[in-house]
Design a protein around this motif. Sequence first.
Motif, PDB file in Angstrom:
ATOM      1  N   SER A  76      47.706  28.806  42.735  1.00  0.00           N
ATOM      2  CA  SER A  76      47.551  27.343  42.819  1.00  0.00           C
ATOM      3  C   SER A  76      48.732  26.643  42.164  1.00  0.00           C
ATOM      4  O   SER A  76      49.388  27.208  41.285  1.00  0.00           O
ATOM      5  CB  SER A  76      46.282  26.901  42.096  1.00  0.00           C
ATOM      6  OG  SER A  76      45.145  27.457  42.696  1.00  0.00           O
ATOM      7  N   THR A  77      48.962  25.408  42.552  1.00  0.00           N
ATOM      8  CA  THR A  77      49.967  24.590  41.882  1.00  0.00           C
ATOM      9  C   THR A  77      49.450  24.239  40.494  1.00  0.00           C
ATOM     10  O   THR A  77      48.277  23.906  40.328  1.00  0.00           O
ATOM     11  CB  THR A  77      50.232  23.298  42.679  1.00  0.00           C
ATOM     12  OG1 THR A  77      50.732  23.656  43.963  1.00  0.00           O
ATOM     13  CG2 THR A  77      51.231  22.403  41.974  1.00  0.00           C
ATOM     14  N   ALA A  78      50.324  24.323  39.500  1.00  0.00           N
ATOM     15  CA  ALA A  78      49.975  23.943  38.132  1.00  0.00           C
ATOM     16  C   ALA A  78      50.766  22.697  37.766  1.00  0.00           C
ATOM     17  O   ALA A  78      51.977  22.649  37.968  1.00  0.00           O
ATOM     18  CB  ALA A  78      50.301  25.072  37.164  1.00  0.00           C
ATOM     19  N   VAL A  79      50.083  21.696  37.253  1.00  0.00           N
ATOM     20  CA  VAL A  79      50.742  20.482  36.785  1.00  0.00           C
ATOM     21  C   VAL A  79      50.607  20.479  35.268  1.00  0.00           C
ATOM     22  O   VAL A  79      49.492  20.487  34.744  1.00  0.00           O
ATOM     23  CB  VAL A  79      50.112  19.211  37.395  1.00  0.00           C
ATOM     24  CG1 VAL A  79      50.832  17.962  36.900  1.00  0.00           C
ATOM     25  CG2 VAL A  79      50.148  19.285  38.916  1.00  0.00           C
ATOM     26  N   VAL A  80      51.752  20.498  34.571  1.00  0.00           N
ATOM     27  CA  VAL A  80      51.734  20.532  33.109  1.00  0.00           C
ATOM     28  C   VAL A  80      52.010  19.139  32.565  1.00  0.00           C
ATOM     29  O   VAL A  80      52.779  18.372  33.140  1.00  0.00           O
ATOM     30  CB  VAL A  80      52.740  21.565  32.543  1.00  0.00           C
ATOM     31  CG1 VAL A  80      52.388  22.956  33.007  1.00  0.00           C
ATOM     32  CG2 VAL A  80      54.168  21.229  32.926  1.00  0.00           C
ATOM     33  N   PHE A  81      51.348  18.813  31.448  1.00  0.00           N
ATOM     34  CA  PHE A  81      51.423  17.488  30.843  1.00  0.00           C
ATOM     35  C   PHE A  81      51.835  17.607  29.384  1.00  0.00           C
ATOM     36  O   PHE A  81      51.544  18.608  28.726  1.00  0.00           O
ATOM     37  CB  PHE A  81      50.062  16.790  30.910  1.00  0.00           C
ATOM     38  CG  PHE A  81      49.607  16.490  32.302  1.00  0.00           C
ATOM     39  CD1 PHE A  81      49.847  15.251  32.871  1.00  0.00           C
ATOM     40  CD2 PHE A  81      48.940  17.440  33.056  1.00  0.00           C
ATOM     41  CE1 PHE A  81      49.431  14.961  34.159  1.00  0.00           C
ATOM     42  CE2 PHE A  81      48.516  17.168  34.346  1.00  0.00           C
ATOM     43  CZ  PHE A  81      48.762  15.925  34.897  1.00  0.00           C
ATOM     44  N   THR A  82      52.434  16.541  28.855  1.00  0.00           N
ATOM     45  CA  THR A  82      52.876  16.533  27.461  1.00  0.00           C
ATOM     46  C   THR A  82      51.802  16.045  26.496  1.00  0.00           C
ATOM     47  O   THR A  82      52.049  15.979  25.299  1.00  0.00           O
ATOM     48  CB  THR A  82      54.136  15.654  27.289  1.00  0.00           C
ATOM     49  OG1 THR A  82      53.849  14.335  27.752  1.00  0.00           O
ATOM     50  CG2 THR A  82      55.306  16.235  28.069  1.00  0.00           C
ATOM     51  N   ASP A  83      50.621  15.701  27.015  1.00  0.00           N
ATOM     52  CA  ASP A  83      49.532  15.281  26.138  1.00  0.00           C
ATOM     53  C   ASP A  83      48.346  16.232  26.282  1.00  0.00           C
ATOM     54  O   ASP A  83      48.382  17.161  27.079  1.00  0.00           O
ATOM     55  CB  ASP A  83      49.113  13.838  26.419  1.00  0.00           C
ATOM     56  CG  ASP A  83      48.466  13.673  27.774  1.00  0.00           C
ATOM     57  OD1 ASP A  83      48.533  14.609  28.595  1.00  0.00           O
ATOM     58  OD2 ASP A  83      47.879  12.612  28.026  1.00  0.00           O
TER      59      ASP A  83
END
Length: 114
Positions: free
Chosen positions: A77-84
């Motif tokens: 799957s596509t992974a979306v990483v966040f800074t929070d």
Amino acid sequence: MRRRSAFLAVASVFALFFTIPATASAAEGEFTYRYYDEHEEIQIGTLVDPPSGECIEIPEIADWDVDAFRPRNDTDSTAVVFTDDDCASESFFSLRPNGGRGSDRLLLRSVLFS
């Protein structure tokens, strides 16, 4: 310009939620990242078959004021990483399935799988 960036970030997250197949409950594979432990040594963390459509806070750093870095997405799957911590920041980056990766400069605190 900042409003446009915020709108695009929110729209992208909603688009990601709507592209999640109804039958999928987990991304298959491993998502790895690096982080510094309390002794300032680099450790490798892994999420195995993480749930889809659910914000996941990086567990090893949840209670610290540090970030994980160098993510690698070996899930399907596509992974979306966040800074929070709650997948809501304007700063996010998508990692393609089956080998998408980020450098040491790509910091993250939470991740969302499609």
